[in-house]
Every structure is written in C-alpha cells, then in structure tokens.
Write a protein that holds these residues in place. Sequence first.
Motif, short mmCIF file in Angstrom:
data_model
loop_
_atom_site.label_atom_id
_atom_site.label_comp_id
_atom_site.label_asym_id
_atom_site.label_seq_id
_atom_site.Cartn_x
_atom_site.Cartn_y
_atom_site.Cartn_z
N ASP A 167 23.55 -18.04 -53.37
CA ASP A 167 25.00 -18.13 -53.32
C ASP A 167 25.62 -17.76 -54.67
OD1 ASP A 167 24.73 -19.00 -50.72
OD2 ASP A 167 25.13 -21.12 -51.18
N GLU A 206 24.31 -25.41 -57.01
CA GLU A 206 24.38 -24.60 -55.79
C GLU A 206 23.15 -23.68 -55.69
OE1 GLU A 206 26.84 -24.57 -53.38
OE2 GLU A 206 27.91 -26.21 -54.36
N MET A 247 29.57 -23.66 -59.79
CA MET A 247 28.44 -23.64 -58.85
C MET A 247 27.13 -23.95 -59.57
SD MET A 247 29.41 -20.27 -56.59
CE MET A 247 28.08 -20.43 -55.39
N CYS A 295 20.73 -20.54 -55.64
CA CYS A 295 20.74 -19.32 -56.46
C CYS A 295 21.27 -18.11 -55.68
CB CYS A 295 19.33 -19.02 -56.98
SG CYS A 295 18.78 -20.21 -58.21
N SER A 328 25.39 -14.02 -55.19
CA SER A 328 26.40 -13.34 -54.38
C SER A 328 27.76 -13.34 -55.09
CB SER A 328 26.52 -14.03 -53.02
OG SER A 328 27.53 -13.46 -52.25
N GLN A 329 28.11 -14.47 -55.67
CA GLN A 329 29.38 -14.56 -56.40
C GLN A 329 29.35 -13.73 -57.69
OE1 GLN A 329 32.30 -15.91 -55.33
NE2 GLN A 329 31.09 -15.97 -53.45
#
Length: 96
Positions: free
Chosen positions: A39, A35, A30, A37, A42-43
Amino acid sequence: MAQLQDETSRTDLLNRLRRAEGQLRGIQRMVEEGEPCLDIASQMSAVRKALDSAYVRMTVCFMQQELKERLQLQPEAEARLDAVLGDMQTLLGKVR
C-alpha cells in the motif's frame, strides 16, 4: 535564470506541488502506523507521478515563456506554439 512569469502557470504548479506534499505526508503517516508495504509503495508511485507531472508542466511553461519572448512571435504564431507545446506536454505525460 528564468522564472515563471505567468501567474496562472505559477499557481497551477504550486497547486500540483501542494497536492504531492499532501500525498507524501499521507505516506509518512502510513509508515508510522505500520501500513502494508504494498500500500505504501502504491502511494509512493502516485507521488512520483504527481512530481513528474509537475516537472513536465513547469518545463513546458518555461519553454512557452522563453520562446515567445526570444522569438517575439506574432499572436497567430504564439497560438501555434501553444498548440505544439500542449501536444508535447501530452506526449511527455504518457512516458511515465
């Protein structure tokens, strides 16, 4: 230092760690792909929770193994110990 002797517990712990490793690789991808930040964060949170869960499981397995060995419990006492440690694992899982 003690080692996890129960093969089932060891396999469970390794599976949890492999799952977290896969999540971490996904985060690296990501970042490389740019992607958002939010998102990525969250991962990262999910990976932290997975590692925390693995740590709690390993700790409970260690306690279970060591207490049974050191206290030389009878089967009925072992069952009660397992129940208490299972409850403890559940409670610690809610702390995160």
